[in-house]
Design a protein around this motif. Sequence first.
Motif, PDB file in Angstrom:
ATOM      1  N   ASP A 156      -7.514 -14.652  50.034  1.00 46.38           N
ATOM      2  CA  ASP A 156      -8.056 -14.359  48.707  1.00 46.38           C
ATOM      3  C   ASP A 156      -7.705 -12.935  48.272  1.00 46.38           C
ATOM      4  O   ASP A 156      -7.387 -12.699  47.111  1.00 46.38           O
ATOM      5  CB  ASP A 156      -9.573 -14.560  48.688  1.00 46.38           C
ATOM      6  CG  ASP A 156      -9.965 -16.031  48.812  1.00 46.38           C
ATOM      7  OD1 ASP A 156      -9.118 -16.904  48.520  1.00 46.38           O
ATOM      8  OD2 ASP A 156     -11.117 -16.295  49.201  1.00 46.38           O
ATOM      9  N   HIS A 212      -0.873 -18.859  47.676  1.00 43.12           N
ATOM     10  CA  HIS A 212      -2.234 -18.909  48.193  1.00 43.12           C
ATOM     11  C   HIS A 212      -2.466 -20.198  48.972  1.00 43.12           C
ATOM     12  O   HIS A 212      -3.071 -20.197  50.041  1.00 43.12           O
ATOM     13  CB  HIS A 212      -3.223 -18.785  47.030  1.00 43.12           C
ATOM     14  CG  HIS A 212      -4.648 -18.771  47.434  1.00 43.12           C
ATOM     15  ND1 HIS A 212      -5.449 -19.877  47.364  1.00 43.12           N
ATOM     16  CD2 HIS A 212      -5.425 -17.768  47.919  1.00 43.12           C
ATOM     17  CE1 HIS A 212      -6.662 -19.566  47.782  1.00 43.12           C
ATOM     18  NE2 HIS A 212      -6.673 -18.294  48.116  1.00 43.12           N
ATOM     19  N   GLU A 213      -1.967 -21.295  48.453  1.00 45.02           N
ATOM     20  CA  GLU A 213      -2.152 -22.604  49.094  1.00 45.02           C
ATOM     21  C   GLU A 213      -1.397 -22.721  50.422  1.00 45.02           C
ATOM     22  O   GLU A 213      -1.747 -23.540  51.253  1.00 45.02           O
ATOM     23  CB  GLU A 213      -1.729 -23.726  48.146  1.00 45.02           C
ATOM     24  CG  GLU A 213      -2.602 -23.821  46.902  1.00 45.02           C
ATOM     25  CD  GLU A 213      -4.086 -23.981  47.231  1.00 45.02           C
ATOM     26  OE1 GLU A 213      -4.421 -24.782  48.130  1.00 45.02           O
ATOM     27  OE2 GLU A 213      -4.904 -23.298  46.591  1.00 45.02           O
ATOM     28  N   GLU A 254      -0.740 -18.381  43.008  1.00 44.00           N
ATOM     29  CA  GLU A 254      -1.533 -19.577  43.332  1.00 44.00           C
ATOM     30  C   GLU A 254      -0.814 -20.480  44.328  1.00 44.00           C
ATOM     31  O   GLU A 254      -1.424 -20.976  45.265  1.00 44.00           O
ATOM     32  CB  GLU A 254      -1.838 -20.387  42.074  1.00 44.00           C
ATOM     33  CG  GLU A 254      -3.150 -20.166  41.413  1.00 44.00           C
ATOM     34  CD  GLU A 254      -4.336 -19.925  42.323  1.00 44.00           C
ATOM     35  OE1 GLU A 254      -4.692 -20.781  43.148  1.00 44.00           O
ATOM     36  OE2 GLU A 254      -4.937 -18.854  42.205  1.00 44.00           O
ATOM     37  N   GLN A 289      -1.881 -11.060  41.921  1.00 43.23           N
ATOM     38  CA  GLN A 289      -2.199 -11.282  40.512  1.00 43.23           C
ATOM     39  C   GLN A 289      -2.259  -9.967  39.739  1.00 43.23           C
ATOM     40  O   GLN A 289      -1.999  -9.928  38.550  1.00 43.23           O
ATOM     41  CB  GLN A 289      -3.519 -12.041  40.379  1.00 43.23           C
ATOM     42  CG  GLN A 289      -3.394 -13.479  40.815  1.00 43.23           C
ATOM     43  CD  GLN A 289      -4.731 -14.202  40.883  1.00 43.23           C
ATOM     44  OE1 GLN A 289      -5.772 -13.610  41.133  1.00 43.23           O
ATOM     45  NE2 GLN A 289      -4.685 -15.508  40.668  1.00 43.23           N
ATOM     46  N   SER A 302       4.423 -18.695  42.532  1.00 40.16           N
ATOM     47  CA  SER A 302       3.292 -18.030  41.895  1.00 40.16           C
ATOM     48  C   SER A 302       2.294 -17.594  42.963  1.00 40.16           C
ATOM     49  O   SER A 302       2.299 -18.097  44.091  1.00 40.16           O
ATOM     50  CB  SER A 302       2.615 -18.991  40.919  1.00 40.16           C
ATOM     51  OG  SER A 302       1.975 -20.040  41.629  1.00 40.16           O
ATOM     52  N   ARG A 339      -4.001 -12.959  47.266  1.00 33.69           N
ATOM     53  CA  ARG A 339      -3.804 -13.541  45.924  1.00 33.69           C
ATOM     54  C   ARG A 339      -4.236 -12.548  44.854  1.00 33.69           C
ATOM     55  O   ARG A 339      -3.545 -12.361  43.853  1.00 33.69           O
ATOM     56  CB  ARG A 339      -4.563 -14.850  45.779  1.00 33.69           C
ATOM     57  CG  ARG A 339      -4.425 -15.428  44.358  1.00 33.69           C
ATOM     58  CD  ARG A 339      -5.167 -16.707  44.160  1.00 33.69           C
ATOM     59  NE  ARG A 339      -6.556 -16.529  44.543  1.00 33.69           N
ATOM     60  CZ  ARG A 339      -7.424 -17.525  44.647  1.00 33.69           C
ATOM     61  NH1 ARG A 339      -7.048 -18.758  44.413  1.00 33.69           N
ATOM     62  NH2 ARG A 339      -8.673 -17.298  44.994  1.00 33.69           N
TER      63      ARG A 339
END
Length: 113
Positions: free
Chosen positions: A35, A13-14, A10, A42, A8, A38
Amino acid sequence: MDGQLALSAEAEHELRTDDYVLEMPQSGERIAGRDRMRAMQQEYPNPPSIQVLRITGAGNYFVVLGRSDYGGDIYYVANVVEFRDGRIARETRVYGSPFDPPEWRAKYASPAD
């Protein structure tokens, strides 16, 4: 290595550093910052399915070869990934469309998997 990749926005992103950079030379684009990456992911209207074909590298530098399917439009991608402190700091993605080989090469080549 042969498998589908499905993370995903998210989860990806991590995995990235705050100052992450993605470059795509063929389109001339650079996305700077995890950011922004991501947010782009999205908003992506129809993400491709990605089949990982090979990962090779050592230390902080790896190349991921894959096959991306954008709903029937197929592209092969070479993704150069640079890590810093165990997180993805930079990626450079180069895309190529499949093509039929020339007949003259048939005596030298066999079909690739």
